[in-house]
Design a protein around this motif. Structure first.
Motif, short mmCIF file in Angstrom:
data_model
loop_
_atom_site.label_atom_id
_atom_site.label_comp_id
_atom_site.label_asym_id
_atom_site.label_seq_id
_atom_site.Cartn_x
_atom_site.Cartn_y
_atom_site.Cartn_z
N CYS A 95 1.31 -3.79 0.82
CA CYS A 95 0.62 -4.08 2.07
C CYS A 95 -0.65 -3.23 2.10
O CYS A 95 -1.48 -3.34 1.22
CB CYS A 95 1.55 -3.82 3.24
N TYR A 96 -0.78 -2.37 3.12
CA TYR A 96 -1.90 -1.43 3.13
C TYR A 96 -1.80 -0.51 1.92
O TYR A 96 -0.71 -0.06 1.56
CB TYR A 96 -1.90 -0.61 4.42
N ARG A 97 -2.94 -0.25 1.28
CA ARG A 97 -2.99 0.60 0.09
C ARG A 97 -4.02 1.70 0.30
O ARG A 97 -5.21 1.41 0.46
CB ARG A 97 -3.36 -0.23 -1.14
N PRO A 98 -3.62 2.97 0.28
CA PRO A 98 -4.60 4.06 0.48
C PRO A 98 -5.65 4.08 -0.62
O PRO A 98 -5.38 3.74 -1.77
CB PRO A 98 -3.74 5.32 0.44
N GLN A 99 -6.86 4.52 -0.27
CA GLN A 99 -7.93 4.63 -1.26
C GLN A 99 -7.53 5.56 -2.40
O GLN A 99 -7.91 5.34 -3.56
CB GLN A 99 -9.20 5.14 -0.59
N ARG A 100 -6.72 6.57 -2.11
CA ARG A 100 -6.30 7.50 -3.17
C ARG A 100 -5.47 6.78 -4.24
O ARG A 100 -5.48 7.16 -5.41
CB ARG A 100 -5.55 8.68 -2.58
N ALA A 101 -4.74 5.74 -3.84
CA ALA A 101 -3.99 4.94 -4.82
C ALA A 101 -4.94 4.13 -5.69
O ALA A 101 -4.78 4.04 -6.91
CB ALA A 101 -3.02 4.02 -4.09
N VAL A 102 -5.96 3.55 -5.06
CA VAL A 102 -6.97 2.80 -5.80
C VAL A 102 -7.66 3.71 -6.81
O VAL A 102 -7.90 3.34 -7.96
CB VAL A 102 -7.99 2.17 -4.84
N ASP A 103 -7.98 4.92 -6.37
CA ASP A 103 -8.62 5.89 -7.27
C ASP A 103 -7.72 6.21 -8.46
O ASP A 103 -8.20 6.37 -9.59
CB ASP A 103 -8.94 7.18 -6.51
N GLN A 104 -6.41 6.29 -8.20
CA GLN A 104 -5.48 6.54 -9.31
C GLN A 104 -5.47 5.37 -10.28
O GLN A 104 -5.42 5.57 -11.51
CB GLN A 104 -4.07 6.78 -8.77
N PHE A 105 -5.53 4.14 -9.78
CA PHE A 105 -5.57 2.97 -10.65
C PHE A 105 -6.81 3.01 -11.55
O PHE A 105 -6.74 2.67 -12.73
CB PHE A 105 -5.59 1.69 -9.83
N HIS A 142 -6.80 -4.35 0.02
CA HIS A 142 -5.58 -3.77 0.60
C HIS A 142 -5.89 -2.54 1.45
O HIS A 142 -5.17 -2.27 2.42
CB HIS A 142 -4.60 -3.37 -0.51
N SER A 143 -6.90 -1.80 1.09
CA SER A 143 -7.22 -0.57 1.82
C SER A 143 -7.81 -0.85 3.20
O SER A 143 -7.96 0.07 4.01
CB SER A 143 -8.20 0.29 1.01
N THR A 245 -14.08 -1.59 6.17
CA THR A 245 -13.64 -0.19 6.21
C THR A 245 -12.44 -0.01 5.31
O THR A 245 -11.46 -0.74 5.40
CB THR A 245 -13.28 0.22 7.65
N TYR A 246 -12.51 0.99 4.44
CA TYR A 246 -11.45 1.28 3.48
C TYR A 246 -10.80 2.61 3.87
O TYR A 246 -11.44 3.65 3.86
CB TYR A 246 -12.02 1.34 2.06
N PHE A 247 -9.50 2.56 4.20
CA PHE A 247 -8.79 3.71 4.73
C PHE A 247 -8.06 4.48 3.63
O PHE A 247 -7.82 3.96 2.54
CB PHE A 247 -7.80 3.26 5.80
N ASP A 248 -7.67 5.71 3.97
CA ASP A 248 -6.99 6.55 2.98
C ASP A 248 -5.82 7.34 3.55
O ASP A 248 -5.34 8.27 2.92
CB ASP A 248 -8.00 7.51 2.32
N PHE A 249 -5.33 7.01 4.71
CA PHE A 249 -4.16 7.72 5.23
C PHE A 249 -2.93 7.34 4.40
O PHE A 249 -2.86 6.23 3.85
CB PHE A 249 -3.95 7.40 6.71
N PRO A 250 -1.94 8.23 4.27
CA PRO A 250 -0.75 7.92 3.46
C PRO A 250 0.11 6.81 4.07
O PRO A 250 0.07 6.57 5.28
CB PRO A 250 0.02 9.25 3.44
N VAL A 251 0.87 6.16 3.24
CA VAL A 251 1.84 5.17 3.70
C VAL A 251 3.09 5.91 4.15
O VAL A 251 3.91 6.35 3.32
CB VAL A 251 2.19 4.16 2.58
N SER A 252 3.22 6.08 5.45
CA SER A 252 4.37 6.79 5.99
C SER A 252 4.44 6.56 7.50
O SER A 252 3.42 6.22 8.13
CB SER A 252 4.27 8.30 5.73
#
Length: 258
Positions: A95-105, A142-143, A245-252
């Protein structure tokens, strides 16, 4: 996304937008947990596990939780009600994907020596081509919070075994009875399959797989989603609240208000 534009790796579209600070920990009030809006929708959050194309839990996925904008979650709830009357349930993979995950990819794609999961997720694509072929990008829809990867499960839902890291991998485009077991109906490939067979209308996909793909697409389009043509599982709410807008809060849960 692309030439083969794929959503998963980032189903990402490098559209211009305001990327939020990497330190943000709270979501805007418009974000909700899908479970609170549509509790009957099944969840198989692959990036919280090692069963994904990088082979490990992904940065920012603190919990196996589907987070979306309220508008997207309400639209999925409407689609779910239609499917339940037909004996099916939606199941979300991401679903929503943090920008930090995209950076890891992106970092993973640049490491050409790491091909741990190639045999399942991209057996016919050279890792060095993932950027040029459009499977990986620096930004992902996703972000923005209104894009979702999902499938259909026939009810009553069968249980599926967990992925065991190190187990023998089978190509994601193999016949359903051979590839990793998933309780979804047969869509012709597994989720996150980096292959042209994942294109929703690929003519090489026979029956009933093509019918299954169109069943999913038609119902989601009726509640306001648009399918990414290169990925049968990828849908974005047309009237998304945060289109740039691309967000980066954690999935929690802790990231959500209230």
């Amino acid at each position: 996304m692309f030439a083969i534009f794929s959503t998963f790796l980032v189903a990402a579209v490098s559209a211009p937008g305001a990327a939020r600070a990497a330190t943000e920990e709270k979501a805007p009030a418009e974000f909700v947990a899908l479970k609170d809006v549509a509790p009957s929708i099944l969840q198989d959050m692959r990036y919280h596990t090692a069963h994904n194309f990088i082979g490990s839990k992904t940065a920012g996925y603190d919990e196996p939780l589907c987070v979306l904008t309220s508008a997207a979650a309400r639209a999925l709830a409407r689609a779910q009600q239609k499917f339940l009357t037909q004996g099916y349930s939606l199941k979300v993979y991401d679903c929503y994907r943090p920008q930090r995950a995209v950076d890891q990819f992106v970092r993973w794609a640049e490491d050409l020596d790491d091909e741990l999961m190639k045999d399942e997720f991209y057996p016919r694509v050279e890792k060095s081509d993932l950027f040029t072929d459009g499977y990986i990008a620096a930004k992902s829809g996703h972000s923005r919070g209104s894009t979702v990867d999902l499938t259909l499960v026939e009810l009553p839902a069968a249980t599926t075994r967990p992925y065991v890291p190190g187990e023998k991998l089978v190509p994601c485009y193999a016949p359903a009875e051979q590839r990793f077991p998933d309780n979804s109906i047969d869509m012709g490939t597994g989720f996150d399959c980096f292959d042209t067979l994942s294109h929703t209308l690929d003519p090489r996909v026979g029956e009933p797989q093509s019918t299954n793909r169109l069943r999913l697409r038609t119902a989601l389009e009726s509640v306001g989603f648009v399918n990414l043509a290169e990925e049968w599982w990828h849908f974005t709410l047309a009237a998304e609240p945060f289109p740039a807008t691309y967000f980066d809060f954690p999935v929690s849960r802790a990231s959500l208000n209230g």
